[in-house]
Scaffold this motif. Structure first.
Motif, mmCIF file in Angstrom:
data_model
loop_
_atom_site.group_PDB
_atom_site.id
_atom_site.type_symbol
_atom_site.label_atom_id
_atom_site.label_comp_id
_atom_site.label_asym_id
_atom_site.label_seq_id
_atom_site.Cartn_x
_atom_site.Cartn_y
_atom_site.Cartn_z
ATOM 1 N N LEU A 25 63.183 -40.719 -53.137
ATOM 2 C CA LEU A 25 62.415 -40.535 -51.900
ATOM 3 C C LEU A 25 61.161 -41.407 -51.833
ATOM 4 C CD1 LEU A 25 62.535 -36.627 -51.519
ATOM 5 C CD2 LEU A 25 63.815 -38.301 -50.180
ATOM 6 N N LEU A 26 60.478 -41.576 -52.963
ATOM 7 C CA LEU A 26 59.164 -42.218 -52.934
ATOM 8 C C LEU A 26 59.134 -43.673 -53.401
ATOM 9 C CD1 LEU A 26 56.886 -39.370 -54.382
ATOM 10 C CD2 LEU A 26 57.151 -40.024 -51.989
ATOM 11 N N PHE A 27 60.062 -44.048 -54.274
ATOM 12 C CA PHE A 27 59.946 -45.363 -54.902
ATOM 13 C C PHE A 27 61.109 -46.312 -54.612
ATOM 14 C CE2 PHE A 27 57.735 -42.207 -57.597
ATOM 15 C CZ PHE A 27 56.431 -42.636 -57.369
ATOM 16 N N SER A 28 62.044 -45.874 -53.769
ATOM 17 C CA SER A 28 63.112 -46.791 -53.359
ATOM 18 C C SER A 28 62.897 -47.145 -51.889
ATOM 19 C CB SER A 28 64.482 -46.132 -53.555
ATOM 20 O OG SER A 28 64.618 -45.010 -52.701
ATOM 21 N N ILE A 32 58.267 -44.607 -47.883
ATOM 22 C CA ILE A 32 57.929 -43.411 -47.114
ATOM 23 C C ILE A 32 56.541 -42.940 -47.524
ATOM 24 C CG2 ILE A 32 58.539 -40.986 -46.595
ATOM 25 C CD1 ILE A 32 60.622 -42.910 -45.517
ATOM 26 N N GLY A 33 55.659 -42.798 -46.555
ATOM 27 C CA GLY A 33 54.313 -42.255 -46.791
ATOM 28 C C GLY A 33 53.928 -41.396 -45.602
ATOM 29 N N LEU A 113 53.338 -37.339 -59.035
ATOM 30 C CA LEU A 113 54.681 -36.958 -59.484
ATOM 31 C C LEU A 113 54.661 -36.438 -60.926
ATOM 32 C CD1 LEU A 113 57.720 -36.702 -59.191
ATOM 33 C CD2 LEU A 113 57.927 -39.146 -59.709
ATOM 34 N N VAL A 114 53.919 -37.099 -61.800
ATOM 35 C CA VAL A 114 53.816 -36.650 -63.199
ATOM 36 C C VAL A 114 53.278 -35.218 -63.256
ATOM 37 C CG1 VAL A 114 52.552 -37.020 -65.374
ATOM 38 C CG2 VAL A 114 53.611 -38.962 -64.197
ATOM 39 N N SER A 150 58.712 -33.379 -46.853
ATOM 40 C CA SER A 150 57.467 -33.008 -46.173
ATOM 41 C C SER A 150 56.313 -32.878 -47.153
ATOM 42 C CB SER A 150 57.644 -31.691 -45.412
ATOM 43 O OG SER A 150 58.540 -31.872 -44.352
ATOM 44 N N TYR A 151 56.608 -32.442 -48.381
ATOM 45 C CA TYR A 151 55.579 -32.395 -49.424
ATOM 46 C C TYR A 151 55.420 -33.757 -50.091
ATOM 47 C CZ TYR A 151 54.973 -27.277 -49.472
ATOM 48 O OH TYR A 151 54.662 -25.971 -49.154
ATOM 49 N N LEU A 152 56.542 -34.349 -50.509
ATOM 50 C CA LEU A 152 56.471 -35.574 -51.320
ATOM 51 C C LEU A 152 55.914 -36.775 -50.562
ATOM 52 C CD1 LEU A 152 59.518 -35.738 -53.759
ATOM 53 C CD2 LEU A 152 57.339 -34.611 -54.017
#
Length: 476
Positions: A25-28, A32-33, A113-114, A150-152
């Motif tokens: 979701l975040l790094f490919s 998305i932000g 994320l960590v 919605s959170y990430l």
């Protein structure tokens, strides 16, 4: 099979699954932000970042599109007090070494994320309670709810919301872990204090949460821990109480002015049946009735928000204490605004802020719905009413109190108090936007309420699963 279970523990399976979802979701591609609504600037001025494209239009910079790149700027051109500073400074400094031309916001996303993975791992490990099934189902519910887009999506932004979310989860993960141990360690208590500190100081509206946690530290003192456990618990109670008071007392004056304006004119006087009567109750002059229903950022108000006359006539005359007393004297007005808040309470994300970068070619304000089952279900199917929320909270506290009074074990009782505190923070997070910011952007200001609500849903689900597994084991 048992050997296999020992090697492949539920927390490892869930942790790897969470990592996979977040990477996708975040790094490919596509990035998305969450688009900036003007809030980024407070943090940007503090930690030395600026907008990457100086020539960008207002429409492209705000509301419509997210941004993965930010330009480097001098540190501390301004100062916004928040624990978020410490989370951004490290990736910002690392980014400056490896990525001199711009700061990639995904470095910050990786930090969040960590922390989220650590909280997930701890919660599953602590609450599997020797049952593989409970571990997997509890972990699955955490992935379903808290890894929702919605959170990430917030992770790839400069909003303060992800700090509240990850540290809320970490705080309860670490706290419940301490209550599950025969002799909890001082190291674990220190980590719990750090998590509470980051949560409390992430946003000014979270400052009073620290006072509630001060009581939990006092309760921790009754447990039999290692070393100087009791002394340290009491010291941490005093420390977090003091920090909470100082944070609220030293909140920037400009921010207090904005919040007061919103609370009175966009809250109390918004749709008021008797504007003059309300002004009289608040001890404010009648001439301010022209501002009823306006917000601080509106350009066309009859009296400008920074008009010098508003100093002696408004900002110096009224405080949030007066607002609180107004609502105590007029409970029907508070309930009216609570109904308005409830109608806006089930959206985790702000639907008016776009998720994609402009280069992707999507329409303005386009949103990503990949992995959004939970947030969409909440927004479309969970009742947006005060009645529903009241029933939900009654059920939650009934279950928590039932377990609390059934247990004679001191550690289990303190764990029960933590579980009840979660519900109280939820109620507090529902009321604070009404008392502290009126109706302004209320959906976004109820983010912390959503985090608490979702954690409560997971707690209730985990409780039901635990009971069912118990029944199943008895039958076997």
């Amino acid at each position: 099979l048992n050997q296999m279970k020992k090697l492949v523990k539920p927390e490892y399976i869930i942790g790897l699954a969470g990592l996979g979802i977040a990477i996708y979701l975040l790094f490919s591609a596509p990035f998305i932000g969450v688009a900036d609504n003007g809030d980024f600037l407070r943090m940007m001025n503090t930690i030395g970042l600026n907008y990457y494209d100086a020539a960008e239009s207002y429409a492209d910079r705000f509301f419509s599109y997210s941004h993965s790149r930010f330009a480097y700027e001098h540190l501390f051109k301004g100062f916004y007090p928040s624990s978020q500073i410490f989370l951004i400074l490290l990736p910002r400094l690392i980014g400056g070494v490896f990525h001199g031309s711009y700061f990639d916001i995904r470095l910050l996303g990786a930090v969040y994320l960590v922390l989220l993975l650590a909280a997930t791992w701890l919660l599953v490990k602590t609450h599997a309670r020797g049952s593989y099934v409970i571990g997997l189902l509890l972990g699955g519910s955490l992935l379903f709810v808290f890894y929702d887009i919605s959170y990430l999506a917030y992770f790839n932004s400069l909003f303060g919301e992800p700090v509240s979310m990850v540290f809320m989860l970490l705080t309860f993960a670490l706290g419940l872990r301490l209550t599950s141990q025969e002799k909890p360690s001082v190291k674990g208590l220190i980590l719990f204090f750090i998590a509470v500190l980051f949560l409390t100081s992430s946003k000014i509206q979270n400052a009073p949460i620290g006072i509630a946690f001060a009581l939990i530290f006092i309760r921790f003192a009754v447990l039999k821990g290692q070393g100087s456990w009791k002394k340290l618990s009491i010291w941490f109670a005093v420390a977090i109480f003091s920090i909470s008071v100082v944070l609220y007392a030293t909140a920037p004056k400009d921010l207090k002015h904005i919040n007061l304006y919103q609370t009175v004119f966009f809250g109390i006087l918004n749709e008021s049946p008797d504007v003059r009567g309300d002004l009289k109750q608040l001890g404010l002059p009648e001439r301010l009735e022209v501002l009823a229903g306006t917000n601080f950022f509106q350009p066309d108000t009859a009296i400008k928000q920074n008009d010098p006359s508003l100093g002696p006539d408004f900002y110096d005359r009224v405080s949030h204490k007066d607002v609180l007393f107004f609502y105590i004297k007029n409970p029907s007005r508070l309930i009216h605004n609570m109904k308005y808040a409830a109608a806006n309470s089930m959206s985790i994300r702000p639907y008016y802020l776009g998720n994609y970068e402009k280069e992707e070619g999507n329409p303005k304000g386009a949103l990503s719905y990949t992995y959004s089952t939970w947030s969409q279900f909440k927004n479309k199917h969970v009742p947006h009413s005060l009645g529903f929320l009241s029933i939900f909270y009654l059920l939650y506290f009934a279950g928590a109190l039932y377990e609390y009074f059934r247990s004679a074990n001191r550690r289990e009782r303190v764990a029960g108090e933590l579980i009840m505190l979660l519900g109280l923070i939820g109620i507090f997070s529902f009321l604070v936007p009404i008392l502290g910011d009126g109706r302004a952007d209320i959906g976004k200001h109820l983010f912390m309420f959503n985090v608490c609500f979702d954690m409560m849903v997971v707690v209730m689900f985990g409780w039901v699963v635990h009971k069912l597994v118990k029944v199943w084991n008895r039958k076997r």
